[in-house]
Design a protein around this motif. Structure first.
Motif, PDB file in Angstrom:
ATOM      1  N   ALA A 109      80.793  -8.389 -11.889  1.00  9.29           N
ATOM      2  CA  ALA A 109      81.897  -9.223 -11.418  1.00  9.29           C
ATOM      3  C   ALA A 109      83.081  -9.095 -12.362  1.00  9.29           C
ATOM      4  CB  ALA A 109      81.446 -10.679 -11.349  1.00  9.29           C
TER       5      ALA A 109
ATOM      6  N   SER B 175      92.086 -13.867  -3.133  1.00 11.39           N
ATOM      7  CA  SER B 175      91.113 -12.867  -2.708  1.00 11.39           C
ATOM      8  C   SER B 175      91.158 -12.735  -1.196  1.00 11.39           C
ATOM      9  CB  SER B 175      89.707 -13.271  -3.160  1.00 11.39           C
ATOM     10  OG  SER B 175      88.751 -12.337  -2.715  1.00 11.39           O
TER      11      SER B 175
ATOM     12  N   TYR C  28      85.016 -18.078 -14.973  1.00 12.39           N
ATOM     13  CA  TYR C  28      84.713 -17.960 -13.548  1.00 12.39           C
ATOM     14  C   TYR C  28      84.545 -16.481 -13.216  1.00 12.39           C
ATOM     15  CZ  TYR C  28      85.100 -18.111  -8.486  1.00 12.39           C
ATOM     16  OH  TYR C  28      84.852 -17.970  -7.140  1.00 12.39           O
ATOM     17  N   SER C  29      83.422 -16.137 -12.594  1.00 11.96           N
ATOM     18  CA  SER C  29      83.126 -14.754 -12.231  1.00 11.96           C
ATOM     19  C   SER C  29      83.230 -14.567 -10.729  1.00 11.96           C
ATOM     20  CB  SER C  29      81.721 -14.355 -12.710  1.00 11.96           C
ATOM     21  OG  SER C  29      81.667 -14.351 -14.123  1.00 11.96           O
ATOM     22  N   MET C  30      83.900 -13.499 -10.325  1.00  6.46           N
ATOM     23  CA  MET C  30      84.088 -13.197  -8.910  1.00  6.46           C
ATOM     24  C   MET C  30      83.465 -11.838  -8.607  1.00  6.46           C
ATOM     25  SD  MET C  30      87.666 -13.062  -6.748  1.00  6.46           S
ATOM     26  CE  MET C  30      87.912 -14.834  -6.918  1.00  6.46           C
ATOM     27  N   LYS C  31      82.452 -11.827  -7.744  1.00 10.96           N
ATOM     28  CA  LYS C  31      81.753 -10.598  -7.410  1.00 10.96           C
ATOM     29  C   LYS C  31      82.678  -9.657  -6.639  1.00 10.96           C
ATOM     30  CE  LYS C  31      77.388 -10.524  -8.802  1.00 10.96           C
ATOM     31  NZ  LYS C  31      76.878  -9.381  -9.583  1.00 10.96           N
TER      32      LYS C  31
ATOM     33  N   LYS D 242      85.417 -11.304 -14.569  1.00  7.71           N
ATOM     34  CA  LYS D 242      85.196 -12.609 -15.198  1.00  7.71           C
ATOM     35  C   LYS D 242      86.514 -13.125 -15.784  1.00  7.71           C
ATOM     36  CE  LYS D 242      82.286 -14.775 -18.757  1.00  7.71           C
ATOM     37  NZ  LYS D 242      81.253 -14.484 -19.798  1.00  7.71           N
TER      38      LYS D 242
ATOM     39  N   VAL E 238      91.783  -8.620  -5.157  1.00  9.00           N
ATOM     40  CA  VAL E 238      91.875  -9.825  -5.980  1.00  9.00           C
ATOM     41  C   VAL E 238      93.215  -9.792  -6.709  1.00  9.00           C
ATOM     42  CG1 VAL E 238      90.924 -11.076  -7.956  1.00  9.00           C
ATOM     43  CG2 VAL E 238      89.389 -10.054  -6.277  1.00  9.00           C
TER      44      VAL E 238
END
Length: 208
Positions: free
Chosen positions: A137, A13, A166-169, A139, A176
């Motif tokens: 996010a 990221s 795992y969640s990434m906003k 996920k 990403v």
């Protein structure tokens, strides 16, 4: 006691570039809006497969080949993909990376993007153009999840690398990257303003 951590899953990221992202993203938003208006086939595909949202995945999935704006995006993404491939330990000597697919996703309200992976690709990713407050996010799922047949639930206090998801906003102007075999999804956002992202795939070629 000795514990050995093996087979890491690495997600990349970073901001797309150092400056000029606000204007860059405004121009991309204009292109995405114009594309949706003109893309009757994409609207029909989205109504069936992406209800409530719009994606050009089923109609225009090589936007970097037909649009100067998306070609500029490809140029900005390329050094990140090279850096990610190096960080993953792949030997790219005599090999080059090539973007094969690039498409738009526009989603608001209860629109979701179901759990999936990107077959026949090497590295995949998403660039976030517009991310309203409350945007969902991305996920990621532990790739071993379907093999944990008799395991009890995990504790809630575990760090990211020990969890099964795992969640990434998302953040506008950020990129990403992940290996294409890693399954992921986007739950509903329930926002009025659209969450706009551009997804893409890369493969590798021998330079000889």
């Amino acid at each position: 006691m000795t514990l050995i951590s093996l087979f890491p899953t690495r997600i990349y990221s970073a901001p797309l570039k150092k400056g000029g992202l606000e204007r860059f993203n405004r121009d991309l938003i204009d292109e995405c809006d114009a594309l949706r208006l003109a893309d009757a086939a994409g609207q029909a595909w989205s109504a069936k497969n992406y209800p409530g949202g719009y994606t050009s995945y089923g109609s225009h999935d090589k936007l970097h080949c037909i649009s100067s704006g998306f070609a500029a995006l490809e140029k900005a993404i390329a050094p990140h993909v090279r850096a990610y491939a190096r960080a993953l330990g792949y030997d790219m000597r005599g090999r080059r990376l090539e973007m094969t697919d690039c498409w738009v996703n526009m989603m608001a309200g209860p629109v979701t993007h179901g759990l999936h992976l990107h077959p026949l690709s090497f590295i995949s990713g998403t660039y976030y153009v517009q991310t309203p407050r409350g945007a969902a996010a991305i996920k990621f799922e532990d790739p071993r999840l379907d093999r944990l047949m008799a395991a009890p639930p995990k504790r809630e206090d575990l760090g990211p690398r020990e969890k099964l998801h795992y969640s990434m906003k998302p953040k506008a102007g950020h990129l990403v990257l992940f290996e294409s075999w890693l399954r992921h999804e986007v739950p509903p956002s329930f926002t009025r303003q659209e969450r706009i992202s551009i997804s893409f795939n890369y493969t590798w070629r021998d330079q000889s």
